[in-house]
Design a protein around this motif. Structure first.
Motif, PDB file in Angstrom:
ATOM      1  N   PHE A 143      50.978  -9.336  10.968  1.00  0.00           N
ATOM      2  CA  PHE A 143      51.367  -8.350   9.955  1.00  0.00           C
ATOM      3  C   PHE A 143      51.565  -6.948  10.527  1.00  0.00           C
ATOM      4  O   PHE A 143      52.108  -6.074   9.846  1.00  0.00           O
ATOM      5  N   ARG A 144      51.066  -6.717  11.738  1.00  0.00           N
ATOM      6  CA  ARG A 144      51.209  -5.409  12.388  1.00  0.00           C
ATOM      7  C   ARG A 144      50.784  -4.288  11.416  1.00  0.00           C
ATOM      8  O   ARG A 144      51.538  -3.367  11.118  1.00  0.00           O
ATOM      9  N   VAL A 145      49.578  -4.398  10.951  1.00  0.00           N
ATOM     10  CA  VAL A 145      49.069  -3.497   9.912  1.00  0.00           C
ATOM     11  C   VAL A 145      48.982  -2.056  10.408  1.00  0.00           C
ATOM     12  O   VAL A 145      48.468  -1.784  11.495  1.00  0.00           O
ATOM     13  N   LYS A 146      49.484  -1.155   9.593  1.00  0.00           N
ATOM     14  CA  LYS A 146      49.366   0.279   9.852  1.00  0.00           C
ATOM     15  C   LYS A 146      48.286   0.815   8.921  1.00  0.00           C
ATOM     16  O   LYS A 146      48.379   0.682   7.704  1.00  0.00           O
ATOM     17  N   CYS A 147      47.255   1.410   9.509  1.00  0.00           N
ATOM     18  CA  CYS A 147      46.133   1.908   8.719  1.00  0.00           C
ATOM     19  C   CYS A 147      45.996   3.411   8.893  1.00  0.00           C
ATOM     20  O   CYS A 147      45.928   3.909  10.021  1.00  0.00           O
ATOM     21  N   GLN A 148      45.970   4.130   7.790  1.00  0.00           N
ATOM     22  CA  GLN A 148      45.800   5.576   7.815  1.00  0.00           C
ATOM     23  C   GLN A 148      44.648   5.985   6.906  1.00  0.00           C
ATOM     24  O   GLN A 148      44.391   5.352   5.888  1.00  0.00           O
ATOM     25  N   GLY A 149      43.961   7.051   7.296  1.00  0.00           N
ATOM     26  CA  GLY A 149      42.895   7.596   6.461  1.00  0.00           C
ATOM     27  C   GLY A 149      41.562   6.878   6.589  1.00  0.00           C
ATOM     28  O   GLY A 149      40.674   7.083   5.757  1.00  0.00           O
ATOM     29  N   ILE A 150      41.398   6.050   7.630  1.00  0.00           N
ATOM     30  CA  ILE A 150      40.142   5.313   7.774  1.00  0.00           C
ATOM     31  C   ILE A 150      38.956   6.270   7.920  1.00  0.00           C
ATOM     32  O   ILE A 150      37.814   5.900   7.629  1.00  0.00           O
ATOM     33  N   GLU A 151      39.234   7.522   8.316  1.00  0.00           N
ATOM     34  CA  GLU A 151      38.145   8.496   8.444  1.00  0.00           C
ATOM     35  C   GLU A 151      37.516   8.838   7.092  1.00  0.00           C
ATOM     36  O   GLU A 151      36.417   9.413   7.038  1.00  0.00           O
ATOM     37  N   HIS A 152      38.191   8.489   6.003  1.00  0.00           N
ATOM     38  CA  HIS A 152      37.633   8.747   4.678  1.00  0.00           C
ATOM     39  C   HIS A 152      36.583   7.715   4.277  1.00  0.00           C
ATOM     40  O   HIS A 152      35.836   7.931   3.310  1.00  0.00           O
ATOM     41  N   VAL A 153      36.534   6.611   4.990  1.00  0.00           N
ATOM     42  CA  VAL A 153      35.531   5.585   4.705  1.00  0.00           C
ATOM     43  C   VAL A 153      34.240   5.979   5.416  1.00  0.00           C
ATOM     44  O   VAL A 153      34.247   6.192   6.627  1.00  0.00           O
ATOM     45  N   PRO A 154      33.130   6.117   4.702  1.00  0.00           N
ATOM     46  CA  PRO A 154      31.882   6.569   5.339  1.00  0.00           C
ATOM     47  C   PRO A 154      31.425   5.609   6.430  1.00  0.00           C
ATOM     48  O   PRO A 154      31.378   4.393   6.208  1.00  0.00           O
ATOM     49  N   PRO A 155      31.091   6.128   7.623  1.00  0.00           N
ATOM     50  CA  PRO A 155      30.640   5.262   8.715  1.00  0.00           C
ATOM     51  C   PRO A 155      29.292   4.615   8.434  1.00  0.00           C
ATOM     52  O   PRO A 155      28.954   3.582   8.999  1.00  0.00           O
ATOM     53  N   ARG A 156      28.528   5.232   7.554  1.00  0.00           N
ATOM     54  CA  ARG A 156      27.233   4.678   7.154  1.00  0.00           C
ATOM     55  C   ARG A 156      26.990   5.045   5.690  1.00  0.00           C
ATOM     56  O   ARG A 156      27.587   5.973   5.165  1.00  0.00           O
ATOM     57  N   GLY A 157      26.099   4.324   5.060  1.00  0.00           N
ATOM     58  CA  GLY A 157      25.774   4.619   3.667  1.00  0.00           C
ATOM     59  C   GLY A 157      26.682   3.880   2.705  1.00  0.00           C
ATOM     60  O   GLY A 157      27.686   3.284   3.092  1.00  0.00           O
ATOM     61  N   ARG A 158      26.337   3.964   1.443  1.00  0.00           N
ATOM     62  CA  ARG A 158      27.070   3.214   0.424  1.00  0.00           C
ATOM     63  C   ARG A 158      28.441   3.803   0.179  1.00  0.00           C
ATOM     64  O   ARG A 158      28.678   5.011   0.318  1.00  0.00           O
ATOM     65  N   GLY A 159      29.362   2.942  -0.196  1.00  0.00           N
ATOM     66  CA  GLY A 159      30.716   3.363  -0.529  1.00  0.00           C
ATOM     67  C   GLY A 159      31.428   2.235  -1.238  1.00  0.00           C
ATOM     68  O   GLY A 159      31.118   1.048  -1.026  1.00  0.00           O
ATOM     69  N   MET A 160      32.371   2.583  -2.108  1.00  0.00           N
ATOM     70  CA  MET A 160      33.127   1.586  -2.847  1.00  0.00           C
ATOM     71  C   MET A 160      34.617   1.775  -2.576  1.00  0.00           C
ATOM     72  O   MET A 160      35.188   2.809  -2.902  1.00  0.00           O
ATOM     73  N   LEU A 161      35.235   0.777  -1.952  1.00  0.00           N
ATOM     74  CA  LEU A 161      36.671   0.803  -1.677  1.00  0.00           C
ATOM     75  C   LEU A 161      37.384   0.230  -2.891  1.00  0.00           C
ATOM     76  O   LEU A 161      37.157  -0.929  -3.266  1.00  0.00           O
ATOM     77  N   VAL A 162      38.248   1.025  -3.510  1.00  0.00           N
ATOM     78  CA  VAL A 162      38.917   0.610  -4.746  1.00  0.00           C
ATOM     79  C   VAL A 162      40.426   0.771  -4.570  1.00  0.00           C
ATOM     80  O   VAL A 162      40.898   1.865  -4.226  1.00  0.00           O
ATOM     81  N   GLY A 163      41.174  -0.305  -4.806  1.00  0.00           N
ATOM     82  CA  GLY A 163      42.621  -0.211  -4.618  1.00  0.00           C
ATOM     83  C   GLY A 163      43.408  -1.215  -5.426  1.00  0.00           C
ATOM     84  O   GLY A 163      42.862  -1.952  -6.253  1.00  0.00           O
ATOM     85  N   ASN A 164      44.714  -1.236  -5.148  1.00  0.00           N
ATOM     86  CA  ASN A 164      45.628  -2.115  -5.871  1.00  0.00           C
ATOM     87  C   ASN A 164      45.617  -3.521  -5.289  1.00  0.00           C
ATOM     88  O   ASN A 164      45.323  -3.740  -4.120  1.00  0.00           O
ATOM     89  N   HIS A 165      45.950  -4.471  -6.146  1.00  0.00           N
ATOM     90  CA  HIS A 165      45.971  -5.888  -5.788  1.00  0.00           C
ATOM     91  C   HIS A 165      47.398  -6.397  -5.919  1.00  0.00           C
ATOM     92  O   HIS A 165      48.081  -6.092  -6.901  1.00  0.00           O
ATOM     93  N   SER A 166      47.863  -7.195  -4.954  1.00  0.00           N
ATOM     94  CA  SER A 166      49.214  -7.757  -5.047  1.00  0.00           C
ATOM     95  C   SER A 166      49.374  -8.855  -4.026  1.00  0.00           C
ATOM     96  O   SER A 166      48.551  -9.007  -3.125  1.00  0.00           O
ATOM     97  N   GLY A 167      50.438  -9.649  -4.177  1.00  0.00           N
ATOM     98  CA  GLY A 167      50.763 -10.596  -3.127  1.00  0.00           C
ATOM     99  C   GLY A 167      50.442 -12.048  -3.371  1.00  0.00           C
ATOM    100  O   GLY A 167      50.369 -12.814  -2.418  1.00  0.00           O
ATOM    101  N   GLY A 168      50.227 -12.485  -4.626  1.00  0.00           N
ATOM    102  CA  GLY A 168      50.052 -13.906  -4.889  1.00  0.00           C
ATOM    103  C   GLY A 168      48.693 -14.443  -4.477  1.00  0.00           C
ATOM    104  O   GLY A 168      48.002 -15.090  -5.256  1.00  0.00           O
ATOM    105  N   VAL A 169      48.303 -14.224  -3.242  1.00  0.00           N
ATOM    106  CA  VAL A 169      46.967 -14.592  -2.760  1.00  0.00           C
ATOM    107  C   VAL A 169      46.362 -13.350  -2.115  1.00  0.00           C
ATOM    108  O   VAL A 169      47.055 -12.370  -1.878  1.00  0.00           O
TER     109      VAL A 169
END
Length: 266
Positions: A48-74
């Motif tokens: 898929f050659r995934v391009k990922c941006q903004g990973i610095e916004h995900v906390p390296p430690r501690g609680r966090g909730m990743l919330v996003g859109n769903h698509s793609g059949g599976v």
């Protein structure tokens, strides 16, 4: 991930309380993680050659909730989100999702998903994970999100509100993300709901080439800045719905901005 940094080495660096047998209190297994991430790394990097941006916004430690859109059949998006946190973060983190209930009825699938940290979507599981400072992945659109047809791939359907009450109750920041390309990877033209009921799944997606096998198209993940909300989780429905709409609007903004940038870059 550094070239010399193997999947096994990254699994060893996960900051989880594994015992001498490589199993944590939830039954998450180092061996299963190493096996699955070896496969997912290929799909993430080469297929898929995934391009990922903004990973610095995900906390390296501690609680966090990743919330996003769903698509793609599976759930290609869920697999790639989990893989992005494992491959792109320092230290690597294991994002844990709430698996659809039908997966628990599949003996092999249920074992592998639980050994890799994905559990039935029960509120008590989610509360426990967050109170132990883990990373939780949530798709508020649920199965209705992956059921979108190809022309609707960038649209958002109604969000459930449970994730917001959970975030408030556990004082967890929400990290919104936009996932692009899922609808192109599995371009759904129809959903067979009756066949799905027979097979014990919500539906069976149909593509122009019939089978719902993912195409090797580039995928993108864009994480936004954390969103913080004040409350106890016991607020009136109108208050909760207002918070949910703010998260939904932020995700829609991320998707539209990236779509615009891709169009201008042509």
């Amino acid at each position: 991930m550094k070239p010399a940094d193997s999947v096994k080495e990254r699994v060893d660096r996960l900051e989880l309380p594994f015992n001498a047998y490589g199993v944590d209190p939830y039954g998450v297994s180092k061996w299963h993680l190493s096996t699955v991430f070896q496969v997912m790394s290929f799909f993430y990097r080469q297929y898929f050659r995934v391009k990922c941006q903004g990973i610095e916004h995900v906390p390296p430690r501690g609680r966090g909730m990743l919330v996003g859109n769903h698509s793609g059949g599976v759930a290609v998006d869920g697999a790639m989100i989990i893989t992005s946190c494992f491959l792109e973060m320092e230290p690597p983190r294991l994002a844990q999702g709430m698996a659809e209930k039908f997966i628990n009825a599949m003996p092999i699938a249920s074992t592998w998903t639980s050994r890799c940290g994905q559990f039935p979507g029960l509120p008590e599981h989610a509360v426990r994970l967050l109170e132990e400072d883990r990373l939780l992945m949530v798709f508020p659109e649920g199965a209705r999100g992956t059921a979108k047809l190809y022309p609707q791939r960038y649209e958002l359907v109604d969000f459930g509100t449970g994730f917001m009450r959970l975030a408030l109750k556990t004082r967890t920041p929400i990290i919104p993300f936009g996932f692009l390309g899922g609808g192109a990877a599995i371009p759904t033209v129809a959903n067979l709901y009756r066949l799905g009921r027979v097979l014990g799944v919500p539906y069976v997606p149909v593509t122009p080439y019939v089978l719902p096998l993912p195409l090797p198209v580039p995928l993108e993940i864009h994480y936004g800045e954390p969103m913080h909300f004040e409350g106890t989780g016991n607020e009136d429905d109108t208050v909760i719905q207002g918070y949910v709409e703010q998260v939904k609007a932020r995700i829609a903004e991320i998707i539209e901005r990236r779509r615009h940038e891709r169009w201008e870059g042509r």
